[in-house]
Write a protein that holds these residues in place. Sequence first.
Motif, PDB file in Angstrom:
ATOM      1  N   PRO A   2       0.832  -1.208   0.000  1.00 45.96           N
ATOM      2  CA  PRO A   2       0.000   0.000   0.000  1.00 45.96           C
ATOM      3  C   PRO A   2       0.866   1.257   0.000  1.00 45.96           C
ATOM      4  CG  PRO A   2      -0.096  -1.085   2.135  1.00 45.96           C
ATOM      5  CD  PRO A   2       0.706  -1.961   1.232  1.00 45.96           C
ATOM      6  N   ARG A   3       0.383   2.241  -0.673  1.00 39.10           N
ATOM      7  CA  ARG A   3       1.110   3.504  -0.751  1.00 39.10           C
ATOM      8  C   ARG A   3       0.845   4.304   0.515  1.00 39.10           C
ATOM      9  NH1 ARG A   3       2.356   7.017  -5.707  1.00 39.10           N
ATOM     10  NH2 ARG A   3       2.805   8.959  -4.689  1.00 39.10           N
ATOM     11  N   THR A   4       1.887   4.845   1.111  1.00 40.81           N
ATOM     12  CA  THR A   4       1.726   5.643   2.326  1.00 40.81           C
ATOM     13  C   THR A   4       1.755   7.125   1.966  1.00 40.81           C
ATOM     14  OG1 THR A   4       4.106   5.656   2.739  1.00 40.81           O
ATOM     15  CG2 THR A   4       2.822   3.903   3.767  1.00 40.81           C
ATOM     16  N   THR A   5       1.082   7.905   2.744  1.00 41.59           N
ATOM     17  CA  THR A   5       1.073   9.343   2.506  1.00 41.59           C
ATOM     18  C   THR A   5       2.144   9.984   3.375  1.00 41.59           C
ATOM     19  OG1 THR A   5      -0.605   9.637   4.202  1.00 41.59           O
ATOM     20  CG2 THR A   5      -1.384   9.407   1.956  1.00 41.59           C
ATOM     21  N   PRO A   6       2.868  10.968   2.841  1.00 37.26           N
ATOM     22  CA  PRO A   6       3.897  11.623   3.652  1.00 37.26           C
ATOM     23  C   PRO A   6       3.247  12.453   4.758  1.00 37.26           C
ATOM     24  CG  PRO A   6       3.696  12.698   1.526  1.00 37.26           C
ATOM     25  CD  PRO A   6       2.805  11.491   1.494  1.00 37.26           C
ATOM     26  N   ARG A   7       3.918  12.489   5.865  1.00 37.91           N
ATOM     27  CA  ARG A   7       3.433  13.295   6.989  1.00 37.91           C
ATOM     28  C   ARG A   7       4.482  14.342   7.308  1.00 37.91           C
ATOM     29  NH1 ARG A   7       0.746   9.090  11.259  1.00 37.91           N
ATOM     30  NH2 ARG A   7      -0.442   7.915   9.746  1.00 37.91           N
ATOM     31  N   SER A   8       4.059  15.404   7.886  1.00 35.70           N
ATOM     32  CA  SER A   8       5.007  16.437   8.282  1.00 35.70           C
ATOM     33  C   SER A   8       4.583  17.018   9.621  1.00 35.70           C
ATOM     34  CB  SER A   8       5.102  17.537   7.223  1.00 35.70           C
ATOM     35  OG  SER A   8       3.852  18.147   7.058  1.00 35.70           O
ATOM     36  N   THR A   9       5.534  17.615  10.271  1.00 37.25           N
ATOM     37  CA  THR A   9       5.295  18.235  11.568  1.00 37.25           C
ATOM     38  C   THR A   9       4.802  19.656  11.353  1.00 37.25           C
ATOM     39  OG1 THR A   9       7.081  16.925  12.489  1.00 37.25           O
ATOM     40  CG2 THR A   9       6.394  18.830  13.756  1.00 37.25           C
ATOM     41  N   PRO A  10       3.760  20.060  12.042  1.00 38.41           N
ATOM     42  CA  PRO A  10       3.287  21.445  11.875  1.00 38.41           C
ATOM     43  C   PRO A  10       4.340  22.428  12.387  1.00 38.41           C
ATOM     44  CG  PRO A  10       2.118  20.364  13.664  1.00 38.41           C
ATOM     45  CD  PRO A  10       2.972  19.321  13.012  1.00 38.41           C
ATOM     46  N   PRO A  11       4.303  23.657  11.905  1.00 36.62           N
ATOM     47  CA  PRO A  11       5.267  24.655  12.378  1.00 36.62           C
ATOM     48  C   PRO A  11       5.117  24.884  13.881  1.00 36.62           C
ATOM     49  CG  PRO A  11       3.766  25.603  10.742  1.00 36.62           C
ATOM     50  CD  PRO A  11       3.371  24.179  10.940  1.00 36.62           C
ATOM     51  N   ARG A  12       6.216  25.181  14.503  1.00 34.89           N
ATOM     52  CA  ARG A  12       6.205  25.438  15.953  1.00 34.89           C
ATOM     53  C   ARG A  12       5.520  26.776  16.243  1.00 34.89           C
ATOM     54  NH1 ARG A  12       5.990  21.257  18.171  1.00 34.89           N
ATOM     55  NH2 ARG A  12       5.358  20.674  16.129  1.00 34.89           N
ATOM     56  N   PRO A  13       4.805  26.876  17.361  1.00 32.62           N
ATOM     57  CA  PRO A  13       4.118  28.130  17.694  1.00 32.62           C
ATOM     58  C   PRO A  13       5.074  29.239  18.142  1.00 32.62           C
ATOM     59  CG  PRO A  13       3.769  26.509  19.412  1.00 32.62           C
ATOM     60  CD  PRO A  13       4.498  25.807  18.295  1.00 32.62           C
ATOM     61  N   VAL A  14       6.325  28.862  18.482  1.00 28.50           N
ATOM     62  CA  VAL A  14       7.308  29.843  18.954  1.00 28.50           C
ATOM     63  C   VAL A  14       8.557  29.713  18.092  1.00 28.50           C
ATOM     64  CG1 VAL A  14       8.752  30.526  20.908  1.00 28.50           C
ATOM     65  CG2 VAL A  14       6.439  29.697  21.311  1.00 28.50           C
ATOM     66  N   ASP A  15       9.122  30.830  17.656  1.00 31.09           N
ATOM     67  CA  ASP A  15      10.361  30.813  16.885  1.00 31.09           C
ATOM     68  C   ASP A  15      11.533  30.771  17.866  1.00 31.09           C
ATOM     69  OD1 ASP A  15      12.367  31.010  15.044  1.00 31.09           O
ATOM     70  OD2 ASP A  15      11.914  33.081  14.454  1.00 31.09           O
ATOM     71  N   ILE A  16      12.082  29.581  18.050  1.00 31.37           N
ATOM     72  CA  ILE A  16      13.167  29.392  19.025  1.00 31.37           C
ATOM     73  C   ILE A  16      14.391  30.217  18.654  1.00 31.37           C
ATOM     74  CG2 ILE A  16      14.749  27.693  20.026  1.00 31.37           C
ATOM     75  CD1 ILE A  16      11.885  27.465  21.025  1.00 31.37           C
ATOM     76  N   GLU A  17      14.710  30.275  17.355  1.00 33.16           N
ATOM     77  CA  GLU A  17      15.888  31.040  16.934  1.00 33.16           C
ATOM     78  C   GLU A  17      15.756  32.528  17.255  1.00 33.16           C
ATOM     79  OE1 GLU A  17      17.176  30.346  12.962  1.00 33.16           O
ATOM     80  OE2 GLU A  17      17.068  28.172  13.191  1.00 33.16           O
ATOM     81  N   ALA A  18      14.544  33.041  17.248  1.00 32.19           N
ATOM     82  CA  ALA A  18      14.344  34.452  17.585  1.00 32.19           C
ATOM     83  C   ALA A  18      14.625  34.697  19.068  1.00 32.19           C
ATOM     84  CB  ALA A  18      12.927  34.891  17.237  1.00 32.19           C
ATOM     85  N   HIS A  19      14.280  33.735  19.909  1.00 33.41           N
ATOM     86  CA  HIS A  19      14.484  33.882  21.353  1.00 33.41           C
ATOM     87  C   HIS A  19      15.901  33.507  21.788  1.00 33.41           C
ATOM     88  CE1 HIS A  19      10.331  34.814  22.403  1.00 33.41           C
ATOM     89  NE2 HIS A  19       9.951  33.872  21.536  1.00 33.41           N
ATOM     90  N   PHE A  20      16.512  32.555  21.066  1.00 32.13           N
ATOM     91  CA  PHE A  20      17.855  32.083  21.409  1.00 32.13           C
ATOM     92  C   PHE A  20      18.719  32.066  20.149  1.00 32.13           C
ATOM     93  CE2 PHE A  20      14.829  30.000  24.252  1.00 32.13           C
ATOM     94  CZ  PHE A  20      15.302  30.417  25.485  1.00 32.13           C
ATOM     95  N   PRO A  21      19.166  33.223  19.668  1.00 31.60           N
ATOM     96  CA  PRO A  21      19.925  33.281  18.414  1.00 31.60           C
ATOM     97  C   PRO A  21      21.230  32.497  18.458  1.00 31.60           C
ATOM     98  CG  PRO A  21      19.834  35.449  19.468  1.00 31.60           C
ATOM     99  CD  PRO A  21      18.956  34.531  20.259  1.00 31.60           C
TER     100      PRO A  21
END
Length: 52
Positions: A2-21
């Motif tokens: 059977p063919r599987t559908t790709p899954r992905s992780t939703p975007p994070r609600p907080v931009d970690i790089e903005a808080h911890f450059p």
Amino acid sequence: MPRTTPRSTPPRPVDIEAHFPELAPLARTAVRLHPRAGAPATTDSSIGGPLL
């Protein structure tokens, strides 16, 4: 097979790089696995599954 559908992780609600450059140089792409239950036959490997 059977063919599987790709899954992905939703975007994070907080931009970690903005808080911890200082963490930006440590960022890497990750692969998440989505295991699914199977029904191995006697001809299939038991590695990672029930012993046959």
